[in-house]
Write a protein that holds these residues in place. Structure first.
Motif, mmCIF file in Angstrom:
data_model
loop_
_atom_site.group_PDB
_atom_site.id
_atom_site.type_symbol
_atom_site.label_atom_id
_atom_site.label_comp_id
_atom_site.label_asym_id
_atom_site.label_seq_id
_atom_site.Cartn_x
_atom_site.Cartn_y
_atom_site.Cartn_z
ATOM 1 N N HIS A 1 2.887 2.900 6.347
ATOM 2 C CA HIS A 1 2.394 4.359 6.275
ATOM 3 C C HIS A 1 1.669 4.588 4.674
ATOM 4 C CE1 HIS A 1 4.557 5.078 9.892
ATOM 5 N NE2 HIS A 1 5.568 4.377 9.420
ATOM 6 N N VAL B 1 -3.203 8.607 2.141
ATOM 7 C CA VAL B 1 -4.594 8.679 1.844
ATOM 8 C C VAL B 1 -5.156 9.787 1.245
ATOM 9 C CG1 VAL B 1 -4.859 6.674 3.467
ATOM 10 C CG2 VAL B 1 -5.289 9.095 4.367
ATOM 11 N N GLY C 1 -2.932 13.342 4.221
ATOM 12 C CA GLY C 1 -3.418 12.473 5.145
ATOM 13 C C GLY C 1 -2.544 11.243 5.068
ATOM 14 N N ARG D 1 -2.309 7.328 6.868
ATOM 15 C CA ARG D 1 -2.813 6.314 7.713
ATOM 16 C C ARG D 1 -1.660 5.338 8.047
ATOM 17 N NH1 ARG D 1 -6.186 3.819 4.148
ATOM 18 N NH2 ARG D 1 -4.488 2.115 3.574
ATOM 19 N N THR D 2 -1.585 5.129 9.047
ATOM 20 C CA THR D 2 -0.484 4.256 9.812
ATOM 21 C C THR D 2 -1.216 2.834 10.287
ATOM 22 O OG1 THR D 2 0.899 5.910 10.370
ATOM 23 C CG2 THR D 2 1.248 3.722 11.551
ATOM 24 N N GLU D 3 -0.827 1.652 9.828
ATOM 25 C CA GLU D 3 -1.212 0.360 10.191
ATOM 26 C C GLU D 3 -0.014 -0.405 10.706
ATOM 27 O OE1 GLU D 3 -4.654 -0.761 6.906
ATOM 28 O OE2 GLU D 3 -2.625 -0.374 6.404
ATOM 29 N N GLU E 1 -5.481 -0.716 11.296
ATOM 30 C CA GLU E 1 -5.177 0.695 11.381
ATOM 31 C C GLU E 1 -5.106 1.194 12.782
ATOM 32 O OE1 GLU E 1 -7.353 4.873 10.197
ATOM 33 O OE2 GLU E 1 -8.081 3.048 9.370
ATOM 34 N N THR F 1 -4.553 7.757 11.865
ATOM 35 C CA THR F 1 -4.395 8.426 10.722
ATOM 36 C C THR F 1 -3.992 9.947 11.199
ATOM 37 O OG1 THR F 1 -6.026 7.220 9.300
ATOM 38 C CG2 THR F 1 -5.512 9.172 8.505
#
Length: 212
Positions: A145, A148, A167, A169-171, A182, A185
């Motif tokens: 996580h 961003v 924000g 972003r989760t990858e 990704e 988000t």
């Protein structure tokens, strides 16, 4: 598929079809600027995927529940009746999700920290979960996580602008087999909570919310 406003589902992206169940809300009585939810509050969302179909649903904050001696907040889908557990404190926002009905998923409830509001832009944290992936078998999926956006405006797909937004972003990755990809988000507004979830296949955005 109806998005259920969670981060934990990212760890299952490499296995079969996912069923998203979790939502967000903190423990009653704590200060959680990006999830200021109280018993009786409601939050309505739309999910669009590029087709003419729009899925609509409403989440209701039910109150508190004690799990293993710890207090968790219960959030219920008004239409489906699904319930999920959430809490927050010390800058961390947590959820506990049950994926036991998904092939390859962990049998026990999966706990994740989906937001840390005390990190600067670029700050990140990782989690790991054991998932049974076809062909590969049981592997540890790494979920990352990353903050961003923080403290700046965000305009949702509906056209509503929120001024103070974080924000995340989760990858997910399975080194060295799968590089980081990704998954989605999420955007959280101060005083409101989740306002938009963006994934490669669909977008979920808040349409209305009401506090008691």
């Amino acid at each position: 598929m109806k998005a259920r406003l969670l981060l934990a589902v990212a760890v299952l992206a490499f296995s079969a079809c996912t069923k998203e169940k979790s939502k967000e809300t903190p423990i009653k009585g704590t200060t959680c600027d990006y999830a200021p939810y109280f018993t009786g509050a409601t939050f309505s969302y739309n999910t669009v995927d590029g087709s003419t179909d729009t899925l609509r649903y409403t989440l209701l904050v039910k109150g508190d529940s004690m799990i293993s001696g710890q207090p968790w907040r219960v959030l219920e889908d008004v239409d489906m009746g699904d319930k999920s557990l959430f809490r927050c404190g010390g800058g961390e926002y947590e959820t506990m999700a049950d994926f036991s009905d998904i092939p390859g998923a962990p049998a026990d409830k999966f706990h994740t920290v989906y937001l840390r509001d005390n990190l600067p832009p670029g700050g990140s944290w990782t989690e790991s979960v054991l998932v049974d992936i076809p062909i590969l078998g049981k592997v540890n999926v790494t979920v990352t996580h990353t903050i961003v956006q923080k403290g700046s405006p965000k305009t949702t797909k509906q056209g509503q602008t929120f001024e103070d937004v974080i924000g995340v972003r989760t990858e997910a990755s399975v080194p060295p087999v799968y590089p980081a990809q990704e998954i989605f988000t999420n955007f959280y507004a101060k005083g409101v909570g989740l306002i938009q979830l963006e994934s490669p296949t669909d977008t979920t955005y808040v349409t209305s919310y009401a506090f008691p």
